[in-house]
Design a protein around this motif. Sequence first.
Motif, PDB file in Angstrom:
ATOM      1  N   PHE A 104     -14.353   7.243  -9.482  1.00  0.00           N
ATOM      2  CA  PHE A 104     -14.415   8.421 -10.354  1.00  0.00           C
ATOM      3  C   PHE A 104     -12.991   8.883 -10.643  1.00  0.00           C
ATOM      4  CE2 PHE A 104     -14.162  13.011 -10.871  1.00  0.00           C
ATOM      5  CZ  PHE A 104     -15.087  13.242 -11.865  1.00  0.00           C
ATOM      6  N   PRO A 105     -12.703   9.275 -11.894  1.00  0.00           N
ATOM      7  CA  PRO A 105     -13.513   9.110 -13.108  1.00  0.00           C
ATOM      8  C   PRO A 105     -13.301   7.714 -13.696  1.00  0.00           C
ATOM      9  CG  PRO A 105     -11.538  10.337 -13.629  1.00  0.00           C
ATOM     10  CD  PRO A 105     -11.459  10.040 -12.153  1.00  0.00           C
TER      11      PRO A 105
ATOM     12  N   LYS B  77     -15.969 -17.938 -18.225  1.00  0.00           N
ATOM     13  CA  LYS B  77     -15.953 -16.479 -18.270  1.00  0.00           C
ATOM     14  C   LYS B  77     -15.538 -15.946 -16.909  1.00  0.00           C
ATOM     15  CE  LYS B  77     -18.678 -12.435 -19.594  1.00  0.00           C
ATOM     16  NZ  LYS B  77     -19.983 -11.928 -20.089  1.00  0.00           N
ATOM     17  N   LEU B  78     -14.509 -15.120 -16.914  1.00  0.00           N
ATOM     18  CA  LEU B  78     -14.035 -14.466 -15.702  1.00  0.00           C
ATOM     19  C   LEU B  78     -14.463 -13.009 -15.760  1.00  0.00           C
ATOM     20  CD1 LEU B  78     -10.416 -15.949 -15.634  1.00  0.00           C
ATOM     21  CD2 LEU B  78     -12.514 -16.922 -14.699  1.00  0.00           C
ATOM     22  N   PHE B  79     -14.987 -12.514 -14.657  1.00  0.00           N
ATOM     23  CA  PHE B  79     -15.551 -11.159 -14.651  1.00  0.00           C
ATOM     24  C   PHE B  79     -15.122 -10.450 -13.376  1.00  0.00           C
ATOM     25  CE2 PHE B  79     -18.954  -8.054 -13.895  1.00  0.00           C
ATOM     26  CZ  PHE B  79     -19.010  -7.441 -15.134  1.00  0.00           C
ATOM     27  N   CYS B  80     -14.692  -9.219 -13.541  1.00  0.00           N
ATOM     28  CA  CYS B  80     -14.267  -8.406 -12.402  1.00  0.00           C
ATOM     29  C   CYS B  80     -14.850  -7.007 -12.575  1.00  0.00           C
ATOM     30  CB  CYS B  80     -12.743  -8.345 -12.341  1.00  0.00           C
ATOM     31  SG  CYS B  80     -12.133  -7.371 -10.950  1.00  0.00           S
ATOM     32  N   SER B  81     -15.305  -6.399 -11.473  1.00  0.00           N
ATOM     33  CA  SER B  81     -15.939  -5.086 -11.586  1.00  0.00           C
ATOM     34  C   SER B  81     -15.746  -4.297 -10.304  1.00  0.00           C
ATOM     35  CB  SER B  81     -17.436  -5.240 -11.888  1.00  0.00           C
ATOM     36  OG  SER B  81     -18.091  -5.898 -10.818  1.00  0.00           O
ATOM     37  N   LEU B  82     -15.948  -2.989 -10.439  1.00  0.00           N
ATOM     38  CA  LEU B  82     -15.918  -2.085  -9.291  1.00  0.00           C
ATOM     39  C   LEU B  82     -16.827  -0.912  -9.607  1.00  0.00           C
ATOM     40  CD1 LEU B  82     -14.626  -1.478  -6.508  1.00  0.00           C
ATOM     41  CD2 LEU B  82     -12.952  -0.065  -7.712  1.00  0.00           C
ATOM     42  N   GLU B  83     -17.639  -0.534  -8.638  1.00  0.00           N
ATOM     43  CA  GLU B  83     -18.503   0.626  -8.816  1.00  0.00           C
ATOM     44  C   GLU B  83     -18.239   1.639  -7.707  1.00  0.00           C
ATOM     45  OE1 GLU B  83     -22.598  -0.349  -8.602  1.00  0.00           O
ATOM     46  OE2 GLU B  83     -22.410  -1.545  -6.785  1.00  0.00           O
ATOM     47  N   GLY B  84     -18.613   2.875  -7.988  1.00  0.00           N
ATOM     48  CA  GLY B  84     -18.417   3.938  -7.008  1.00  0.00           C
ATOM     49  C   GLY B  84     -17.107   4.673  -7.181  1.00  0.00           C
TER      50      GLY B  84
ATOM     51  N   ARG C 212     -15.478  16.127  -7.079  1.00  0.00           N
ATOM     52  CA  ARG C 212     -15.500  15.566  -8.436  1.00  0.00           C
ATOM     53  C   ARG C 212     -15.618  16.672  -9.487  1.00  0.00           C
ATOM     54  NH1 ARG C 212     -18.882   9.832  -8.569  1.00  0.00           N
ATOM     55  NH2 ARG C 212     -17.779   8.833  -6.833  1.00  0.00           N
ATOM     56  N   GLY C 213     -16.285  17.758  -9.112  1.00  0.00           N
ATOM     57  CA  GLY C 213     -16.424  18.862 -10.050  1.00  0.00           C
ATOM     58  C   GLY C 213     -15.112  19.566 -10.360  1.00  0.00           C
TER      59      GLY C 213
ATOM     60  N   THR D 183     -15.134  -2.374 -19.817  1.00  0.00           N
ATOM     61  CA  THR D 183     -16.304  -1.499 -19.931  1.00  0.00           C
ATOM     62  C   THR D 183     -16.195  -0.382 -18.899  1.00  0.00           C
ATOM     63  OG1 THR D 183     -17.673  -3.351 -20.663  1.00  0.00           O
ATOM     64  CG2 THR D 183     -18.814  -1.392 -19.856  1.00  0.00           C
ATOM     65  N   ASN D 184     -16.391   0.854 -19.342  1.00  0.00           N
ATOM     66  CA  ASN D 184     -16.422   2.015 -18.447  1.00  0.00           C
ATOM     67  C   ASN D 184     -17.738   2.741 -18.658  1.00  0.00           C
ATOM     68  OD1 ASN D 184     -13.502   1.559 -19.404  1.00  0.00           O
ATOM     69  ND2 ASN D 184     -13.216   2.689 -17.528  1.00  0.00           N
ATOM     70  N   SER D 185     -18.411   3.071 -17.562  1.00  0.00           N
ATOM     71  CA  SER D 185     -19.633   3.863 -17.669  1.00  0.00           C
ATOM     72  C   SER D 185     -19.902   4.531 -16.333  1.00  0.00           C
ATOM     73  CB  SER D 185     -20.823   2.982 -18.059  1.00  0.00           C
ATOM     74  OG  SER D 185     -21.077   2.016 -17.079  1.00  0.00           O
ATOM     75  N   SER D 186     -20.112   5.830 -16.374  1.00  0.00           N
ATOM     76  CA  SER D 186     -20.442   6.599 -15.181  1.00  0.00           C
ATOM     77  C   SER D 186     -19.422   6.321 -14.083  1.00  0.00           C
ATOM     78  CB  SER D 186     -21.874   6.284 -14.739  1.00  0.00           C
ATOM     79  OG  SER D 186     -22.247   7.071 -13.645  1.00  0.00           O
ATOM     80  N   ASP D 187     -19.837   5.665 -12.995  1.00  0.00           N
ATOM     81  CA  ASP D 187     -18.905   5.361 -11.905  1.00  0.00           C
ATOM     82  C   ASP D 187     -18.685   3.859 -11.769  1.00  0.00           C
ATOM     83  OD1 ASP D 187     -21.366   4.592 -10.999  1.00  0.00           O
ATOM     84  OD2 ASP D 187     -21.196   5.531  -9.032  1.00  0.00           O
ATOM     85  N   PHE D 188     -18.755   3.149 -12.918  1.00  0.00           N
ATOM     86  CA  PHE D 188     -18.616   1.690 -12.916  1.00  0.00           C
ATOM     87  C   PHE D 188     -17.598   1.284 -13.965  1.00  0.00           C
ATOM     88  CE2 PHE D 188     -19.842  -2.401 -14.752  1.00  0.00           C
ATOM     89  CZ  PHE D 188     -19.892  -3.212 -13.626  1.00  0.00           C
ATOM     90  N   VAL D 189     -16.781   0.287 -13.625  1.00  0.00           N
ATOM     91  CA  VAL D 189     -15.797  -0.237 -14.567  1.00  0.00           C
ATOM     92  C   VAL D 189     -15.737  -1.746 -14.388  1.00  0.00           C
ATOM     93  CG1 VAL D 189     -13.858   0.072 -12.970  1.00  0.00           C
ATOM     94  CG2 VAL D 189     -13.428  -0.003 -15.425  1.00  0.00           C
ATOM     95  N   SER D 190     -15.545  -2.467 -15.494  1.00  0.00           N
ATOM     96  CA  SER D 190     -15.486  -3.924 -15.420  1.00  0.00           C
ATOM     97  C   SER D 190     -14.561  -4.462 -16.496  1.00  0.00           C
ATOM     98  CB  SER D 190     -16.884  -4.541 -15.586  1.00  0.00           C
ATOM     99  OG  SER D 190     -17.369  -4.313 -16.899  1.00  0.00           O
ATOM    100  N   ALA D 191     -14.108  -5.691 -16.270  1.00  0.00           N
ATOM    101  CA  ALA D 191     -13.285  -6.411 -17.238  1.00  0.00           C
ATOM    102  C   ALA D 191     -13.789  -7.839 -17.301  1.00  0.00           C
ATOM    103  CB  ALA D 191     -11.813  -6.376 -16.847  1.00  0.00           C
TER     104      ALA D 191
END
Length: 532
Positions: free
Chosen positions: A242-243, A233-240, A176-177, A263-271
């Motif tokens: 990068f980037p 409300k429909l929600f979808c997400s994935l964590e872990g 990742r670096g 939404t994007n933050s650190s290693d998480f993204v959602s819609a």
Amino acid sequence: MTSTRAKPTLPLLLTLVAVVIPGPGDAQVSIQPREAFLPRGGSVQVNCSSSCTEDLSLGLETQWLKDELESGPNWKLFELSEIGEDSSPLCFENCGTMQSSASATITVYSFPERVELDPLPAWQQVGKDLTLRCHVDGGAPRTQLSAVLLRGEEILSHQPVDRHTKEITYTVLASRGDHRANFSCHTELDLRPQGLALFSNVSKVRHLRTFDLPATNPKLDTPDLLEVGTQQKLFCSLEGLFPASEARIYLELGDRMLTQEMTNSSDFVSAAALVEVTEEFDRTLLLRCVLELADQILETQRTLTVYNFSAPVLTLSQLEVSEGSQVTVKCEAHSGSQVVLLSGAPPGPPTPQVQFTLNASPEDHKRRFFCSAALEVAGKTLFKNQTLELHVLYGPRLDETDCLGNWTWREGSQQTLKCQAWGNPSPKLTCRRKADGALLPVGVVKSVKREMNGTYECHAFSSHGNVTRNVHLTVLYHHENNLAIIILVTVLATVGLLGVVFYVYNHQRKIRIYKLQKAQEAIKLKAQAPPP
């Protein structure tokens, strides 16, 4: 070919000419300089000289362009130009019948014509091997040429480049670096042993982007059923991953892209998307959550079922009735659902409509009727309920459990007269003594008095009737208790007075005895004294 250039000065000529003193019957040829180091395409002056003194023929053999600049009886000065590669020019002489020669070494140096790092992949997965390839064309001498592979300023590999090498490689494990890191290839031609410098050629910098994805697909957080007329409300997400900032995630319902908030933050993204479910929707819809990162696509699908389910209609023929009236309770189901329960109705199989009739009684006041309807959707049973409350008007109720007929209180105590009248509408209640109409307060009595003793008539009344009930109140008080207290106080006072008298008498008696003893002692002393 004779040169037309200016003759070198004598000091320069003396430095270039090697003086050879012939020996008897001997001849010698020499070449200066013996070694030369020059850039590709450069030129050098070469001096050929001989110790021969008779019948001398002197020359220079080379593959490069040469100009004869100067000459003397036993020497010649040549200039070699446009030298393209390493070579060994040869000075030769014919001295009488004798032949001899001498050679020099010319080493050509040049910078690489091409130093290029192969383009990096558009995206490199974290944890996978990345092979860096650097092409080096040209450059001499190869024995003094090396290549350096760099990540930013960090040296990854330093390798020699020999005459057979066209490409150098080095493999790194992408991390990742390494995201947005710069990679480059440098060549170093080290001419410091020849009194020059260390020369570098730099390739074009290549930028790397790395990515990492979990082994799982995006997670859909939404029910399988969508009800017409609701917002879902429909929600979808994935964590872990990068980037996360460079990932794209979106929701599709049926054949249309949903308006969503990502939404994007650190290693998480959602819609997330808010859907208004209408009658125009198909009965089954495919919901897709798609995540795109690098050249990878992760997708999760789910089939949603759209249904229309209206709540059952619960009705009472009258919401407010008088005691004894008949009330019809009815529950109707719609949209293909069935009534499965109506409180108060006899049990039976589910039907679209259930009803029954009852005679309203006071016990039915504020009775809540419950109706439940069920609908089968995609193998699941859904329920919707309705409730209604019945109000029954009835006259006042005043019985033994709510208003006791006999009360016994002690004078001076605090008591609570608990007398509650029931009815709808709520009745008013008063309690008056039969003898004189004195009012007995219902509730807390702060101080019970003997004058409150007597029989009271409690009267409850409302617009639907009235009722009365007699209440007997007995107040306890005792005169003999006061007399006993007076006698007790008198006895105690008498005993106290007698105690005081006895104390005084005993004290005076002791004083008299003491005085008598003193008088007796005085008389005795006087009798024992001698006569005058």
